[in-house]
Design an enzyme around this catalytic site. Sequence first.
Site: not given
Length: 269
Positions: A154, A167
């Site tokens: 990401s 995350y």
Amino acid sequence: MEKKLQGQIAIITGASSGIGKGIAKSLSAAGATVVINHPVAATKDAADAVLAEIVADGGVGITYQCDVSKENEVVTMFGDVVKQFGTVDILINNAGLQRDSAFQNMTIDQWNLVLGVNLTGQFLCAREAIREFLRRGMVPEKSKALGKIICISSVHEVIPWGGHANYAASKGGIMLMMKSIAQEFAPKKIRINSICPGAIQTPINKSAWDTPEALNSLLTLIPYQRIGQPEDIGNTAVWLASDDADYVTGASIFVDGGMTLYPGFSTNG
Ligand code: BGC
């Protein structure tokens, strides 16, 4: 279209929706046989629907239920796929989820679930893939590499993300796991890279695009001025898995419309 992945066996984790689904369709269009992994009984219908689309387009594949955070399930999945198809050539380490929380309220369950799926899941699948690549040996007619692993990371492997510390920690972890094993296995001709998506229009970030206000606010973070689509990531995955990218290993490739370019500095600073 030239089928750059013809006859190669690809496992795509978390492929019943979102980015994983997009990658499965792109790899299939490039000639790969796809294993559409999904985590639990409740995701079977969605995975079957992805397979049905792929088959309707002339592709070949199966669905396979396995929770990537569970060692025994991952070992069994790789064993079954090798039994059915002979080997695995490509692993797309995609399965991932968010459990967002202000840090002071974050529970150990929220922390463990996100780290368990996003990071431990990538470790377990990468380990089984590498074991299989080493067992199988080189097949020069198929690929110049012994095997290819693509970790779906990401932009948040480098952009800190308040309210999402679990995350962001998982994605930062993926970055150095990926680079460490890329270094370790380059001499064996195993290529390992990451794709770092920005905001891609999928269920995981629906609240960021499903109203015009939310989308306008999201676009202030994207210099290229559009939200990404799963095929933006699928196209990159096909290239990275193909021999066109034979000299690429250990790279984090940002596919983010410029989200990592500090857009706030275009008028300030
Ligand atoms: C997250 C999305 C988010 C995007 C950009 C992704 O990794 O899963 O929810 O929209 O990063 O911030």
